[in-house]
Design an enzyme around this catalytic site. Structure first.
Site, PDB file in Angstrom:
ATOM      1  N   ASP A   1      11.150  -5.104 -17.029  1.00 19.61           N
ATOM      2  CA  ASP A   1      11.671  -4.818 -18.262  1.00 19.61           C
ATOM      3  C   ASP A   1      12.188  -5.953 -18.885  1.00 19.61           C
ATOM      4  O   ASP A   1      12.725  -5.758 -20.035  1.00 19.61           O
ATOM      5  CB  ASP A   1      12.601  -3.731 -18.079  1.00 19.61           C
ATOM      6  CG  ASP A   1      11.870  -2.192 -17.890  1.00 19.61           C
ATOM      7  OD1 ASP A   1      10.770  -2.286 -18.375  1.00 19.61           O
ATOM      8  OD2 ASP A   1      12.570  -1.522 -17.453  1.00 19.61           O
TER       9      ASP A   1
ATOM     10  N   ASP B   1       4.417   5.633 -16.102  1.00 17.45           N
ATOM     11  CA  ASP B   1       5.817   4.888 -15.921  1.00 17.45           C
ATOM     12  C   ASP B   1       6.604   5.783 -14.695  1.00 17.45           C
ATOM     13  O   ASP B   1       5.737   6.860 -14.319  1.00 17.45           O
ATOM     14  CB  ASP B   1       6.763   5.009 -17.015  1.00 17.45           C
ATOM     15  CG  ASP B   1       7.678   3.910 -17.074  1.00 17.45           C
ATOM     16  OD1 ASP B   1       8.040   3.433 -15.983  1.00 17.45           O
ATOM     17  OD2 ASP B   1       8.300   3.524 -18.145  1.00 17.45           O
TER      18      ASP B   1
END
Length: 690
Positions: A502, A433
């Protein structure tokens, strides 16, 4: 199937002649003789410079002009490609540039970039350094590109090119695809169409700041430039030092936008994305199920859940690390990559043992480029962090970037992965990430060369990823950056897939996955079934199956009927994965044109296909849809169509063609009545040659 024709006479200027359909040798020779050779193949700032330039420098004596002439043309073979290098030199200064092209015998992609060096007594300054330039003849020319924001990535924009400048750019330093993408498609003969029309596709292979722009001036051409965004990035180049620009990948198709997409997809699978030929595992990620609430028992239960669904991999997300500062929310612990023994008393080794018990693989989330101020790493090495020495720092999501310009920091970031894998050799997957842009842009390592920061950071990142890939070539990694914030073909050399957003609401994901598919193949786009949105589990699963299927959900909240549906869907996906992940994609009905969407995949042998049909906003009795005309089938063969992923509790209009056999010609001319005309309903239809 394409030709790029240049005129490169020794002692003269390299000129652009043609890019488009494949030319015969005789036609190329005729065109070379008759074309006016108006435009340089790579314009530089120099003697006649009212137009935009691809390259601008300041020599050591302050002179800012260039005049490049061809000194040699080389060709050589790589393992899977051919390289053509046009070597250029300034007529006055010992300044050199290579204009490079890579072609693939098995893919309709041409990559182009430059290599710059010099032997002047003093350093020179690179002020602008585009990777490539392409003139595009005026007409009814349109550009398709992607835009968006966090949780709204990969939205499609299509607009005609008009006089003036059309620019697409990024300046956040690290995550370069939330708000825009460094890829475009250029439709040469009118408003973009999916399966007809002449289209040029271009993709800049770079993970940092970029700039793509079209300059439409008073000539008969649009002028297209692509490369690193030079703003605040003037580069001081020492003598005999080489500066290499990122590749720009170009493709051309007569089969519309989808045709150019298929070219990108095939090239990516064969040559660009990590482990492009390997199958992808169906995984369960822990994030949306438990967030930071990590513990040994909960992880074991989630492993049992994905195993019972037929999945093959469990990934433990954020919240597993930190000693002095436990990672219970996002304001601490980044940089302290030790297991939190209070949450995981048996450590990573115990988690892998549990995965082995369930017959699956185990993976883990990391964010090694970032640091929280509330961390042991920051306390020990504040000089490893990108921030101003004399200003209050600005925190984005409570974190800052480590200075990957610094070789010591590169060693540390590589060490995060190396330590986990050396101590746990059965660790089978990383979710990497990157949740912050590059704020506070000052490098303690670069000192007086602060304008190099945005470029050297990306170079440092690539050095780390190269080391990881060299030592652990078979360990797959997902590229995540607060969703789809880093998505480009240079980064994907090191990653098997990327996290699209997301936002996992399936209706929103239809639009995103449609957008991403313009440039990226299905097997690289991670699409997970989650609890976001109020649609049925069938609709959520059918949307995720359009790309690389996974789960990100607390399965305890599913009913037994929903769990059984997921089990059957997983088995269907395993059977269909070779078609979806390796097949030719055809976008049939755009969600941007109405209340429906349809996409299909066809094997290269045209013996199998899968159709995905989605009713997004349709209302029963208000609207009647039309048949979906398929693409890519053999008109002479017969095909049986069967609906799969059925769920009795989800309302849908009966699929009257279910189980019947049709000719390929019928399916492409007449089509299938696959839409249900119910709000947020979906079908998956398997098509098999008889």
């Amino acid at each position: 199937n394409t030709s790029l024709l240049l005129d490169a006479p020794v002692g003269g200027e390299v000129r652009f002649i043609y890019y488009g359909d494949k030319l015969s040798t005789s036609d190329a020779a005729t065109l070379l003789e008759t074309e006016q050779k108006t435009f340089s193949a790579y314009p530089v700032y120099g003697l006649n410079c009212p137009s935009e330039s691809a390259l601008s420098v300041t020599h050591g004596d302050g002179n800012m002009t260039l005049q490049l002439e061809v000194i040699k043309v080389d060709t050589r073979k790589e393992q899977t490609a051919d390289i053509t290098t046009i070597r250029l030199k300034d007529k006055v200064y010992p300044f050199y540039m290579n204009l490079c092209y890579r072609t693939y015998p098995d893919a309709d992609i041409i990559e182009t970039w430059t290599e710059i060096t010099h032997e002047e007594k003093k350093a020179i300054t690179l002020n602008r350094f585009a990777s490539a330039y392409l003139p595009i003849r005026k007409g009814d020319v349109w550009v398709s590109h992607l835009y968006g924001s966090w949780a709204n990535e990969a939205q499609l924009a299509q607009e005609p090119l008009r006089p003036g400048i059309k620019m697409i750019k990024n300046k956040d330093g690290i995550r370069n695809s939330h708000t825009a993408h460094a890829e475009v498609m250029i439709s040469l003969d009118g408003k973009p169409k999916e399966n007809t029309g002449s289209v040029i596709g271009a993709a800049l292979c770079y993970s940092g700041n970029y700039k793509l722009f079209f300059d439409t001036d008073d000539s008969d051409y649009h002028h297209f430039f692509a490369g690193i965004n030079e703003e605040n990035s003037a580069y001081t180049l020492k003598a005999k030092e080489s500066f290499r620009t990122p590749e720009l990948a170009l493709t051309y198709s007569k089969d519309g936008l989808s045709g150019s997409s298929r070219n990108f997809h095939a090239w990516a699978r064969k040559h660009k994305i990590a482990n492009g030929a390997t199958a992808r595992k169906i995984l369960l990620n822990s994030w949306e199920g438990v967030y930071f609430d990590i513990n040994q028992e909960g992880m074991d239960q989630m492993m049992s859940d994905i195993q019972s669904m037929g999945g093959e991999l469990f990934v433990m997300d954020d919240g597993w690390f930190g000693d002095k500062y436990p990672r219970n929310k996002d304001n601490s612990s980044l940089g302290d990559w030790m297991v939190d023994a209070r949450k995981l008393p048996r450590g990573i080794e115990g988690l892998i043992a549990d995965a082995n018990k369930h017959g699956i693989k185990f993976g883990i989330w990391i964010e090694p480029e970032m640091v929280n101020p509330k961390s042991e790493l920051y306390e020990k090495h504040p000089d490893w962090v990108i921030h101003y020495p004399n200003r209050e720092p600005y925190y984005y999501r409570n974190q800052m970037a480590l200075d990957l310009c610094n070789p010591q920091v590169q060693d540390f970031v590589f060490g995060v992965v190396d330590k986990l894998l050396s101590e746990n050799p059965d660790l089978a997957y990383f979710k990497w990430d990157c949740n912050s842009m590059l704020t506070n842009p000052y490098s303690f390592y670069l000192k007086e060369n602060q304008s190099h920061l945005f470029i050297e950071y990306v170079r440092g990142l690539y050095k780390v990823l190269e080391r990881i890939q060299e030592k652990y070539p078979d360990v797959p990694m997902m590229l995540c950056s607060g969703g789809g914030g880093r998505c480009d073909y240079e980064a994907l050399k090191y990653f098997t897939e990327f996290w699209a957003s997301d936002n996992t609401d399936p209706v929103k994901r239809i639009f995103m996955q449609w957008g991403y598919s313009y440039f990226f193949p299905a097997k690289s786009i991670s699409a997970h079934v989650t609890s976001m949105g109020d649609q049925s589990i069938k609709f959520r699963t059918d949307v995720a199956m359009m790309d690389k299927l996974g789960f990100d959900i607390n399965m305890d909240k599913l009913t037994e009927a929903e769990r059984q549906f997921c089990r059957e869907a997983v088995q269907n996906y395993k059977r269909l994965a070779p078609i979806i992940q390796e097949g030719d994609q055809f976008r049939l009905v755009s969600p941007y044109s109405g209340n429906h969407a349809a996409v299909m995949y066809v094997t290269p042998g045209q013996d199998k296909a899968v159709l995905f049909a989605y009713d997004i906003y349709a209302q029963k009795y208000v609207e009647r849809s039309y048949p979906i005309r398929l693409q890519g089938l053999d008109p002479q063969r017969s095909y049986r169509v069967v609906e799969i992923n059925k769920m009795d509790s989800v309302p849908a209009r009966p699929f009257v063609e279910d189980g019947k056999t049709f000719s390929g010609e019928y399916l492409m001319k007449i089509g299938l009545q696959a839409f249900s005309d119910f709000r947020e309903s979906s079908r998956v239809i398997e098509i098999t040659a008889q």
